[in-house]
Scaffold this active site. Sequence first.
Site, PDB file in Angstrom:
ATOM      1  N   SER A   7       4.661  -5.421  -2.573  1.00 44.17           N
ATOM      2  CA  SER A   7       4.680  -3.973  -2.748  1.00 44.17           C
ATOM      3  C   SER A   7       5.440  -3.348  -1.574  1.00 44.17           C
ATOM      4  O   SER A   7       6.596  -3.679  -1.357  1.00 44.17           O
ATOM      5  CB  SER A   7       3.254  -3.449  -2.885  1.00 44.17           C
ATOM      6  OG  SER A   7       3.235  -2.124  -3.343  1.00 44.17           O
ATOM      7  N   GLY A  23       0.807  -1.212   0.000  1.00 47.88           N
ATOM      8  CA  GLY A  23       0.000   0.000   0.000  1.00 47.88           C
ATOM      9  C   GLY A  23       0.838   1.257   0.000  1.00 47.88           C
ATOM     10  O   GLY A  23       0.357   2.327   0.383  1.00 47.88           O
ATOM     11  N   GLY A  24       2.101   1.127  -0.440  1.00 51.51           N
ATOM     12  CA  GLY A  24       2.961   2.295  -0.546  1.00 51.51           C
ATOM     13  C   GLY A  24       3.251   2.973   0.770  1.00 51.51           C
ATOM     14  O   GLY A  24       3.638   4.146   0.800  1.00 51.51           O
TER      15      GLY A  24
END
Length: 508
Positions: free
Chosen positions: A214, A129-130
């Site tokens: 991610s 989710g960055g």
Amino acid sequence: MYSSTLALAILSSLFATTTATGLTVTTAQGAVAGSLVLPRVRQWLGIPFATAGRWEAPTTPPVRTSTLTTTAYGKSCYQLTTLTTDYYLQFAHQDEALTEGEDCLTLNIWAPSISRPQNTAVLIWIYGGGFQFGATDLKVYDGRNFVRDSDDLIVVTFNYRLNLFGQPNAPQLVSPTASQNFGLLDQKAAIDWVKNNIAAFGGDPNRITIWGQSAGGTSADIWAQAYPTDTTVKGTISSLGDLGSPTLDSAPWATVATAVGCGNTADAAQLTCMKSKTAASLIQAAKDADIIFFKLVTDDIIIHSDWANRMTTGNFLKVPTVVGTVQHEGDALIVGGELAARGNAPPFITTARADILSQLGGTCGASGASADRLNNGVTTWRYQYQAVFPGITTRQDLRAFHGSDIPIIFGTFASVQTSPAPTVPELSLSLYVKNAWSKFARNPATGLTTVGWPTYNPSSDTLVQLGNVQNPDGVTLGSPSLLDATCSHTAELFSVLTQLNTIASAIP
């Protein structure tokens, strides 16, 4: 008196039953009572692993004197999203409503029932989710099917602080001795808690693997360079981990502080004022200002200014590592951006931009990460997920996109796709990948060899292609060097991408 005695007898009987079935477990903070979520799987949700004030390092939770019922997820940490990322969450089947709060540092455990082998390997999941959004209480991250289908395995997921609350980039918090990467400190607190408590749940504290996608993949890489002498983590699985340039960027902090009435002077009074504001008001101010990122901070405590050199020269945790990407990482991000900006995604140019972004942001990063491990004698595997299933990929301009692998690996695809029904290749690939991940967790040094994965060598066919069209429910081997052929031309590719972005913006 008779009624009270009977009630006590019933309660004692129930406690004895839950204890006998391994559902009530004693941790360092007190007993926790879980549930038998499947006939072969025990589950505990929302166990506090740490407590923390706003912009403070996590500490050990207080000891409880009563048994904590852990049959519901804890609160999610506060989320910062944009319209583009909202579209991405929809594509990735992660757009569920969340209950958010600052008291969000909880974890979840899925373990085999006590009738199955105990002292199992432990696989800890770190969501992506960055570092701006992400939560464990999503259907795609439910670990029950993973454990149901995998002997000798416990799955753990946990929350960590994000965005303004995870790494505020506050000038007042810059210190040579204390990190303001609070979300990363939360991750360490969670992994330490698992190390200290997992034996009570039937896990082996000496067989812990961390796995992330991610930002979670980046987190696994950060762990390796932050704790080069760590003895807790025995293996890592990193899917699209890229640290980028985590320099201090105080502009978003200043923007929010000004917006909520705390002034634009970075002093102690401003920090005190920011601590007094509600979390929801701070998030809303960031959204109103169109702030996308609160970046991780180079602090030379967790993230070192020479991190790239550390990876090149071998100053990192040398444990067996799996490095992976998805074939068309950029699809969902480019399409989401187009839908947010214009309401449509023009054919060809959308695909062309997504392909270059996938190469720059996915493939080439994986190539470098794999090379760093290989050059420093680390046992390494590299994969690329290529499968496209209609129930997961719901638009014709989305292929194997960023995050489309998660429902397959967790085995949660049936719970997130409404139609069509899961296909036979989908079921088979999910079982195959779960088996591969569990075997790696059981024995990171050799586990993947037992399922036919060759260790990484860029000059031979050692790229493990999952769900390739030639073998949609298994593995096809390919050439890493051919895949990486353009990675020596990243500047040129970025220039082309910039030109394509300009053309796209001119399309009505």
